[in-house]
Scaffold this active site. Structure first.
Site, PDB file in Angstrom:
ATOM      1  N   ASN A 178       0.501  -1.698  -0.182  1.00  0.00           N
ATOM      2  CA  ASN A 178      -0.420   0.172  -0.209  1.00  0.00           C
ATOM      3  C   ASN A 178       0.791   1.460  -0.400  1.00  0.00           C
ATOM      4  O   ASN A 178       1.447   1.628   1.088  1.00  0.00           O
ATOM      5  CB  ASN A 178      -1.367   0.174   1.042  1.00  0.00           C
ATOM      6  N   LYS A 208       0.046   4.288  -0.445  1.00  0.00           N
ATOM      7  CA  LYS A 208      -0.349   5.371   1.013  1.00  0.00           C
ATOM      8  C   LYS A 208      -0.204   6.688  -0.269  1.00  0.00           C
ATOM      9  O   LYS A 208      -0.359   6.203  -1.945  1.00  0.00           O
ATOM     10  CB  LYS A 208      -0.102   5.898   1.984  1.00  0.00           C
ATOM     11  N   HIS A 262      -9.355   0.848   5.223  1.00  0.00           N
ATOM     12  CA  HIS A 262      -8.085   1.699   5.864  1.00  0.00           C
ATOM     13  C   HIS A 262      -7.974   2.474   7.016  1.00  0.00           C
ATOM     14  O   HIS A 262      -9.330   3.109   7.060  1.00  0.00           O
ATOM     15  CB  HIS A 262      -7.087   2.020   4.895  1.00  0.00           C
ATOM     16  N   GLU A 303      -6.951   4.531   8.321  1.00  0.00           N
ATOM     17  CA  GLU A 303      -6.231   5.823   7.892  1.00  0.00           C
ATOM     18  C   GLU A 303      -7.494   7.010   6.943  1.00  0.00           C
ATOM     19  O   GLU A 303      -7.853   8.062   7.034  1.00  0.00           O
ATOM     20  CB  GLU A 303      -5.281   6.151   7.063  1.00  0.00           C
ATOM     21  N   GLU A 310      -5.248  -5.005  10.601  1.00  0.00           N
ATOM     22  CA  GLU A 310      -3.840  -3.737  10.798  1.00  0.00           C
ATOM     23  C   GLU A 310      -4.328  -2.902  12.186  1.00  0.00           C
ATOM     24  O   GLU A 310      -4.712  -1.833  12.092  1.00  0.00           O
ATOM     25  CB  GLU A 310      -4.284  -2.615   9.654  1.00  0.00           C
ATOM     26  N   GLY A 321       3.142   2.398  11.451  1.00  0.00           N
ATOM     27  CA  GLY A 321       3.866   3.486  10.852  1.00  0.00           C
ATOM     28  C   GLY A 321       4.900   4.163  11.731  1.00  0.00           C
ATOM     29  O   GLY A 321       5.063   4.709  11.570  1.00  0.00           O
ATOM     30  N   SER A 358       3.809  -2.139  10.422  1.00  0.00           N
ATOM     31  CA  SER A 358       5.321  -1.633  11.160  1.00  0.00           C
ATOM     32  C   SER A 358       6.140  -3.107  10.278  1.00  0.00           C
ATOM     33  O   SER A 358       7.402  -4.281  10.309  1.00  0.00           O
ATOM     34  CB  SER A 358       5.506  -1.921  12.171  1.00  0.00           C
TER      35      SER A 358
END
Ligand code: 13P
Length: 251
Positions: free
Chosen positions: A11, A13, A99, A101, A169, A175, A213
């Site tokens: 991904n 992003k 996701h 985010e 996730e 991240g 990560s």
């Protein structure tokens, strides 16, 4: 794609210009096409602006192309949005939905995520449905309950083992450089596998990815965990050697 093989998905992003995105895609396509008998599936999800050039760069390599989001409707007056039909039209076979985010930054609810996954299915795409708890929820002992609730709300009735991938996730691992431990992942993935049995026929064949990560250095341990069928990789998918190093642990 062989359903039983692990899936390593990148991904990207909101990263990449045409020059560096195409160079990265070409590099990975060359490596993958060079395998005589690939033992894992590989997917690249670039930003929307790079779907066409990345799609061209990976054509005939065996790598798959995916979008990072789609709208629940197939077309219409939705400025700035992209439909699953459009993604399919440009050669994508997958789309990430829900996701964290998107859930956090765009207020997406489970209901909306399920509608997006349903749109992906109508368009013939495989939906990668993301779920995962926050650190606060984990510390409060709610990780499994949160994942179950998100799963229940985010999976449409059209889901099958062939058109749906689940990605766990944990928000605190994305991240941050702090991946979940193999024990954490094992507990959640076992729970998810049992959970989907009541929702998706042939639940044992649904691929459950871990994301957060993942690096070449920790992928060996994470990808060995039972009920982990691949990785959804953010930062490390932007570096060919690192992403390839992760993929090697998925074979
Ligand atoms: P990182 O691999 O950068 O932690 O991101 C994970 C992720 O969000 C993939 O969708």
């Amino acid at each position: 794609m062989d359903m039983m093989r692990k899936l390593v998905a990148g991904n990207w992003k909101m990263n990449g210009t045409r020059a560096d995105g195409v160079a990265l895609a070409r590099d990975l396509a060359g490596r993958y096409a060079g395998l005589t008998d690939p033992s894992f599936d590989m997917l690249i999800c670039p930003p929307a602006t790079l779907l066409a050039p990345v799609g061209e760069a990976i054509a005939k390599s065996g790598l798959a192309l995916g979008g990072q989001d789609c709208h629940p409707e197939d077309s219409g007056a939705f400025t700035g949005d992209i439909s699953a039909t459009m993604l399919g039209d440009i050669g994508a076979r997958f789309v990430i939905v829900g996701h964290s985010e998107r859930r956090q930054n765009h207020g997406e609810s489970d209901h909306e995520v399920a509608a997006k996954a349903g749109a992906a299915h109508r368009a013939g795409l495989t939906a990668i449905v993301c779920i995962g708890e926050t650190l606060e929820q984990r510390d409060g002992g709610e990780a499994l309950a949160v994942c179950s609730r998100q799963l229940a709300g985010s999976i449409p009735s059209t889901a099958t083992a062939a058109n749906t991938v689940i990605a766990y996730e944990p928000v605190w691992a994305i991240g941050t450089g702090r991946a979940a431990t193999a024990d954490d992942v094992s507990q959640v993935h076992d729970h998810l596998r049992a959970d989907i049995a009541s929702r998706i026929a042939d639940a044992s064949a649904v691929r459950l990815l871990y994301g957060g990560s993942v690096k070449a250095a920790n992928a060996g341990e994470l990808m060995q965990v039972a009920n982990v069928d691949g990785a959804l990789v953010g930062g490390a998918s932007l570096k060919a050697d690192e992403f390839w190093g992760i993929a090697k642990h998925c074979g």
